[in-house]
Motif scaffolding. Structure first.
Motif, PDB file in Angstrom:
ATOM      1  N   VAL A 185       0.929  -1.485   0.493  1.00 49.87           N
ATOM      2  CA  VAL A 185       0.336   0.222  -0.289  1.00 49.87           C
ATOM      3  C   VAL A 185       0.934   0.906  -0.010  1.00 49.87           C
ATOM      4  CG1 VAL A 185      -1.831   1.226   0.974  1.00 49.87           C
ATOM      5  CG2 VAL A 185      -1.807  -1.417   0.995  1.00 49.87           C
ATOM      6  N   PHE A 186       2.366   1.474   0.583  1.00 48.71           N
ATOM      7  CA  PHE A 186       2.442   2.707   0.645  1.00 48.71           C
ATOM      8  C   PHE A 186       4.012   2.443   1.076  1.00 48.71           C
ATOM      9  CE2 PHE A 186      -0.404   2.506   4.518  1.00 48.71           C
ATOM     10  CZ  PHE A 186       0.317   2.859   5.495  1.00 48.71           C
ATOM     11  N   SER A 187       4.896   3.087   0.842  1.00 44.24           N
ATOM     12  CA  SER A 187       6.310   3.396   1.551  1.00 44.24           C
ATOM     13  C   SER A 187       7.040   4.193   2.338  1.00 44.24           C
ATOM     14  CB  SER A 187       7.095   2.321   0.820  1.00 44.24           C
ATOM     15  OG  SER A 187       7.675   2.648  -0.197  1.00 44.24           O
ATOM     16  N   PRO A 188       7.531   4.254   3.132  1.00 46.43           N
ATOM     17  CA  PRO A 188       8.233   5.849   3.748  1.00 46.43           C
ATOM     18  C   PRO A 188       8.439   6.225   3.744  1.00 46.43           C
ATOM     19  CG  PRO A 188       7.849   3.870   5.646  1.00 46.43           C
ATOM     20  CD  PRO A 188       8.358   3.040   3.991  1.00 46.43           C
ATOM     21  N   LEU A 189       8.502   7.656   2.989  1.00 44.69           N
ATOM     22  CA  LEU A 189       9.816   8.814   2.579  1.00 44.69           C
ATOM     23  C   LEU A 189       9.889   9.306   3.043  1.00 44.69           C
ATOM     24  CD1 LEU A 189       7.478   9.858  -0.133  1.00 44.69           C
ATOM     25  CD2 LEU A 189       9.137   8.379  -0.721  1.00 44.69           C
ATOM     26  N   PHE A 190      11.021   9.099   4.630  1.00 45.49           N
ATOM     27  CA  PHE A 190      11.029   9.494   5.919  1.00 45.49           C
ATOM     28  C   PHE A 190      12.149   8.380   6.702  1.00 45.49           C
ATOM     29  CE2 PHE A 190       6.294   8.245   7.156  1.00 45.49           C
ATOM     30  CZ  PHE A 190       6.926   7.224   8.239  1.00 45.49           C
ATOM     31  N   PHE A 191      12.751   8.981   7.369  1.00 43.03           N
ATOM     32  CA  PHE A 191      13.565   7.855   8.035  1.00 43.03           C
ATOM     33  C   PHE A 191      13.158   7.655   9.302  1.00 43.03           C
ATOM     34  CE2 PHE A 191      16.580   9.591   5.153  1.00 43.03           C
ATOM     35  CZ  PHE A 191      16.780   8.465   4.466  1.00 43.03           C
ATOM     36  N   PRO A 192      11.525   6.270   9.644  1.00 37.65           N
ATOM     37  CA  PRO A 192      11.376   6.337  10.832  1.00 37.65           C
ATOM     38  C   PRO A 192      12.633   6.473  12.333  1.00 37.65           C
ATOM     39  CG  PRO A 192      10.837   4.093   9.625  1.00 37.65           C
ATOM     40  CD  PRO A 192      12.295   5.314   9.290  1.00 37.65           C
ATOM     41  N   PRO A 193      13.187   6.558  13.321  1.00 36.79           N
ATOM     42  CA  PRO A 193      10.714   7.008  13.610  1.00 36.79           C
ATOM     43  C   PRO A 193      10.386   8.687  13.787  1.00 36.79           C
ATOM     44  CG  PRO A 193      12.597   6.825  15.727  1.00 36.79           C
ATOM     45  CD  PRO A 193      13.157   6.927  14.302  1.00 36.79           C
ATOM     46  N   THR A 196       9.699  14.111   9.887  1.00 34.56           N
ATOM     47  CA  THR A 196       9.627  15.373   9.762  1.00 34.56           C
ATOM     48  C   THR A 196      10.679  15.288   8.635  1.00 34.56           C
ATOM     49  OG1 THR A 196       8.482  15.891  11.237  1.00 34.56           O
ATOM     50  CG2 THR A 196       9.836  18.208  10.465  1.00 34.56           C
ATOM     51  N   PRO A 197      10.625  15.801   7.323  1.00 33.77           N
ATOM     52  CA  PRO A 197      11.969  16.540   6.411  1.00 33.77           C
ATOM     53  C   PRO A 197      12.685  17.283   7.433  1.00 33.77           C
ATOM     54  CG  PRO A 197       9.871  16.567   5.585  1.00 33.77           C
ATOM     55  CD  PRO A 197       9.741  16.707   6.661  1.00 33.77           C
ATOM     56  N   LEU A 198      14.639  17.025   7.145  1.00 32.67           N
ATOM     57  CA  LEU A 198      15.501  17.908   8.118  1.00 32.67           C
ATOM     58  C   LEU A 198      15.102  19.016   7.553  1.00 32.67           C
ATOM     59  CD1 LEU A 198      17.699  17.307   9.237  1.00 32.67           C
ATOM     60  CD2 LEU A 198      19.640  17.640   7.334  1.00 32.67           C
ATOM     61  N   PHE A 199      15.189  18.921   6.002  1.00 32.91           N
ATOM     62  CA  PHE A 199      14.668  20.394   5.602  1.00 32.91           C
ATOM     63  C   PHE A 199      13.054  20.733   5.160  1.00 32.91           C
ATOM     64  CE2 PHE A 199      19.071  19.315   3.812  1.00 32.91           C
ATOM     65  CZ  PHE A 199      19.596  20.629   4.841  1.00 32.91           C
ATOM     66  N   ASN A 200      13.164  21.473   6.718  1.00 32.51           N
ATOM     67  CA  ASN A 200      11.491  21.792   6.460  1.00 32.51           C
ATOM     68  C   ASN A 200      11.415  23.817   6.764  1.00 32.51           C
ATOM     69  OD1 ASN A 200      10.840  22.389   9.771  1.00 32.51           O
ATOM     70  ND2 ASN A 200      11.921  20.597   9.734  1.00 32.51           N
ATOM     71  N   LYS A 201      10.132  24.065   6.529  1.00 33.86           N
ATOM     72  CA  LYS A 201       9.936  25.588   5.988  1.00 33.86           C
ATOM     73  C   LYS A 201       9.997  25.968   7.858  1.00 33.86           C
ATOM     74  CE  LYS A 201       5.925  28.250   4.788  1.00 33.86           C
ATOM     75  NZ  LYS A 201       4.373  28.759   4.348  1.00 33.86           N
ATOM     76  N   PHE A 202      10.045  25.745   8.310  1.00 35.31           N
ATOM     77  CA  PHE A 202      10.099  26.291   9.874  1.00 35.31           C
ATOM     78  C   PHE A 202      10.596  25.603  10.787  1.00 35.31           C
ATOM     79  CE2 PHE A 202       5.678  27.632   8.608  1.00 35.31           C
ATOM     80  CZ  PHE A 202       5.520  28.622   8.745  1.00 35.31           C
ATOM     81  N   PHE A 203      11.534  24.900   9.969  1.00 37.22           N
ATOM     82  CA  PHE A 203      12.666  24.312  10.891  1.00 37.22           C
ATOM     83  C   PHE A 203      12.452  24.089  11.739  1.00 37.22           C
ATOM     84  CE2 PHE A 203      14.655  27.818   8.472  1.00 37.22           C
ATOM     85  CZ  PHE A 203      15.720  27.456   7.879  1.00 37.22           C
ATOM     86  N   ALA A 209       5.150  18.651  14.398  1.00 35.67           N
ATOM     87  CA  ALA A 209       5.025  19.309  12.677  1.00 35.67           C
ATOM     88  C   ALA A 209       5.478  17.872  11.937  1.00 35.67           C
ATOM     89  CB  ALA A 209       6.079  19.907  13.005  1.00 35.67           C
ATOM     90  N   TRP A 210       5.315  16.635  12.683  1.00 30.84           N
ATOM     91  CA  TRP A 210       5.712  15.626  12.251  1.00 30.84           C
ATOM     92  C   TRP A 210       4.639  15.411  11.030  1.00 30.84           C
ATOM     93  CZ3 TRP A 210       6.702  10.740  16.454  1.00 30.84           C
ATOM     94  CH2 TRP A 210       8.165  11.345  16.739  1.00 30.84           C
ATOM     95  N   TRP A 211       5.645  15.741   9.939  1.00 36.09           N
ATOM     96  CA  TRP A 211       4.697  14.887   8.465  1.00 36.09           C
ATOM     97  C   TRP A 211       5.444  13.447   7.972  1.00 36.09           C
ATOM     98  CZ3 TRP A 211       5.763  18.855   3.350  1.00 36.09           C
ATOM     99  CH2 TRP A 211       5.003  18.389   2.995  1.00 36.09           C
ATOM    100  N   TYR A 212       4.419  13.363   8.017  1.00 36.20           N
ATOM    101  CA  TYR A 212       4.287  10.993   7.513  1.00 36.20           C
ATOM    102  C   TYR A 212       3.846  11.903   5.728  1.00 36.20           C
ATOM    103  CZ  TYR A 212       4.295   9.610  12.122  1.00 36.20           C
ATOM    104  OH  TYR A 212       4.891   9.537  13.696  1.00 36.20           O
ATOM    105  N   GLN A 213       5.026  11.150   4.953  1.00 36.41           N
ATOM    106  CA  GLN A 213       4.400  11.243   3.858  1.00 36.41           C
ATOM    107  C   GLN A 213       5.465   9.787   3.152  1.00 36.41           C
ATOM    108  OE1 GLN A 213       6.992  14.341   2.486  1.00 36.41           O
ATOM    109  NE2 GLN A 213       5.522  15.084   0.704  1.00 36.41           N
ATOM    110  N   TYR A 214       4.298   9.312   2.580  1.00 37.08           N
ATOM    111  CA  TYR A 214       4.608   7.883   1.795  1.00 37.08           C
ATOM    112  C   TYR A 214       4.701   8.029   0.218  1.00 37.08           C
ATOM    113  CZ  TYR A 214       3.285   6.546   6.029  1.00 37.08           C
ATOM    114  OH  TYR A 214       2.813   6.726   7.602  1.00 37.08           O
TER     115      TYR A 214
END
Length: 563
Positions: A185-193, A196-203, A209-214
């Motif tokens: 169904v889906f595979s993570p586009l992040f490094f668990p756990p 949140t991407p290292l470079f995000n809008k507001f640091f 602010a956790w963002w689970y993208q797949y």
């Protein structure tokens, strides 16, 4: 109405087109199935379809479809695509048979479609390394909970209010899948756990602010295994298309256009075809999945605008059968011909079955307390995505009544004008007023921003002659992220729940119909239901597989004992 219906000197040709359409129009109401969106709960729809297939098929001639239209959003669109794909795979290519040869073979192309959908759900479900420990936790938790209730009966109410072991199993099973993904169904586009991407809008790296993208690539590949006709080549050729002239069912799915916040309906009767990209667009859950770009337009999950796509189904059905591109003006002299056409039922009526995954109402302990975050979040999701189509059905029925009223009142005015035979000036003035009213522009434009006229209000509509809703209800073990629970135990339970609920609702609906028809004798109603259930069981046994044993037992449980 999407196209103005007004008259000119090309009227005779237009009448020929109308009567040809009437000749090709199905005589009976078309059966339409609506699948709601709801993630892993789509397994419930598979169970419902399993029952609906046999219940409807048992009374059908060989030249009819089980469903003429299947519409879905998100996981509902995925389920619909698998069913329609299976039908097309069983049917010979249209090029090998004439249109006259095909209709007699329609029903057999549905045989095996429930099993295909059930297999999809059984294979998409998975076992996790945590599943066995979670089963131990479930039974251990319930054992000590029950023991505590027996040892401390004074605190029994408090102990009973503590979550169940099944809730714990579902919660941690789902949390594990959210973090590590689901194989099909889906595979993570992040490094668990840490999602949140290292470079995000507001640091901002806090949990709020956790963002689970797949990635939806696993889902794409798995769907194509079961619906290969959704594939298309680099030249955008391919996909699922169907044709009413070959008695092929219509497939509708809905996605949300990000740019203009409007629902968009993709239609298999459109010769451009429905591809895997359209299906993924309908199931692109915002935040979790990326949007899907189709021809420069960006789409998200259709559930955020129309999770139960009945309105879109009604609109497409209406537009398809009454489409007329000629531009004409309606004159008094042509009114009688126009009136006769409006009295003919040029648009097939609809018999609707709607499968709902998000509970409309909650009772008792299902209402969240002020301090229960998970249940509060769960109820919020259900309210946001539950079936809101009651008004759509009522409005469609009201418009049909209004159409008949306006049509007959206009005919009354026409007859009255004809009765005035000795005052030419008066008659001519009344005729002019009649024509001005009919050709007055409406305030509202069509969905395609075309002008429409008062005469459009009288253009024949269709009736919704029957509606059955099969509604899943929450159980006491529900959790907020239930749509991500693809564990094998949950999927199998959902399938059986759908089968059980479908039979119960169908029996209740049939009893209600008999009561409305004036069948007063309880024994007569009971005998009719038992007869229908007997025919259902016989039809299931004709195609008997291991998937059918449970619904046979459910049907036997619904048999009404004679008193």
């Amino acid at each position: 109405m999407d196209d103005p219906f007004i008259f000119d000197r090309k009227l005779d040709k237009h009448y020929d087109n109308i009567h040809n359409m009437l000749k090709n129009r199905p005589s009976a109401p078309q059966r339409a199935l609506v699948f709601q969106g709801g993630g892993s709960w789509g397994a419930y729809e598979a169970g419902v379809f399993h029952v609906l297939y046999h219940w409807i098929k048992k009374d059908l001639p060989e030249d009819e479809n089980v469903f003429d239209i299947i519409a879905g959003t998100s996981i509902g669109a995925i389920n619909a695509s698998i069913i329609i794909n299976y039908f097309l795979e069983q049917k010979p290519e249209s090029t090998t048979l004439t249109k006259e040869e095909l209709p007699g073979k329609v029903l057999k192309y549905w045989e095996g479609s429930p099993e295909k959908l059930l297999r999809f759900w059984k294979e998409i479900s998975s076992y996790s390394i945590l599943d066995y420990p979670l089963f131990l936790l479930k039974y251990t938790w319930d054992f000590y909970k029950n023991m505590s209730a027996q040892m401390f009966p004074y605190y029994k109410d408090f102990i009973d209010s503590i979550i169940s072991g099944e809730s714990l199993r579902r919660y941690y099973s789902t949390q594990k899948r959210i973090v590590s993904g689901e194989p099909h169904v889906f595979s993570p586009l992040f490094f668990p756990p840490f999602p949140t991407p290292l470079f995000n809008k507001f640091f901002d790296y806090s949990s709020s602010a956790w963002w689970y993208q797949y990635s939806n690539q696993p889902l794409k590949e798995f769907i194509l295994d079961f619906a290969p006709k959704l594939k298309y080549d680099d030249y955008k050729e391919g996909g699922i298309t169907t044709d009413i002239e070959y008695t092929e069912p219509r497939f509708l799915l809905v996605a949300a256009n990000i740019e203009n916040s409007k629902p968009v309906t993709f239609d298999s009767y459109d010769k451009s075809g429905i591809t895997i990209e359209h299906v993924l667009a309908s199931a692109a859950i915002p935040i979790n999945y990326p949007y899907v770009d189709i021809n420069g337009n960006k789409y998200w999950d259709g559930g955020i605008l129309s999770n139960t796509p009945l309105r879109e189904l009604i609109s497409c059905h209406n537009t398809f059968w009454k489409k007329d591109d000629t531009e004409k003006t309606l004159t008094f002299d042509k009114w009688d011909d126009f009136y006769q056409i409006q009295k003919e039922n040029s648009i097939p009526d609809l018999s609707l079955t709607i499968v709902n995954l998000h509970p409309e109402s909650e009772e008792g302990d299902h209402i969240p307390t002020l301090y229960d975050y998970d249940m509060t979040k769960d109820r919020e999701n259900d309210i946001r995505f539950h079936d809101k189509t009651d008004y759509d059905v009522k409005l469609a029925q009201d418009v049909s009544d209004y159409h008949d009223f306006a049509r007959d009142m206009a005919q009354l005015a026409s007859d009255a004008i004809k009765e005035i035979v000795d005052k030419d000036d008066t008659v001519n003035g009344l005729k002019k007023r009649f024509e001005n009213i009919m050709n007055t522009k409406q305030r509202a434009l069509t969905r395609t921003t075309k002008e429409r006229y008062f005469s459009d209000l009288i253009y024949k509509r269709f009736d919704i002659c029957d509606v059955i809703k099969i509604q899943r209800k929450d159980d006491i073990h529900t959790i907020s992220n239930k749509i991500f629970d693809f564990s094998s135990t949950t999927i199998l339970n959902l399938i059986e729940e759908g089968e059980r609920d479908a039979l119960k609702e169908i029996v209740a609906h049939e009893l209600e119909k008999m009561e409305k028809e004036g069948v007063q004798e309880q024994t007569v109603r009971n005998d009719r239901i038992n007869n229908q259930l007997g025919k259902f069981i016989e039809d299931v046994e004709i195609e008997l597989t291991e998937d059918d044993e449970y619904i046979i037992q459910c049907a036997k449980n619904e048999l009404i004992e004679k008193t």
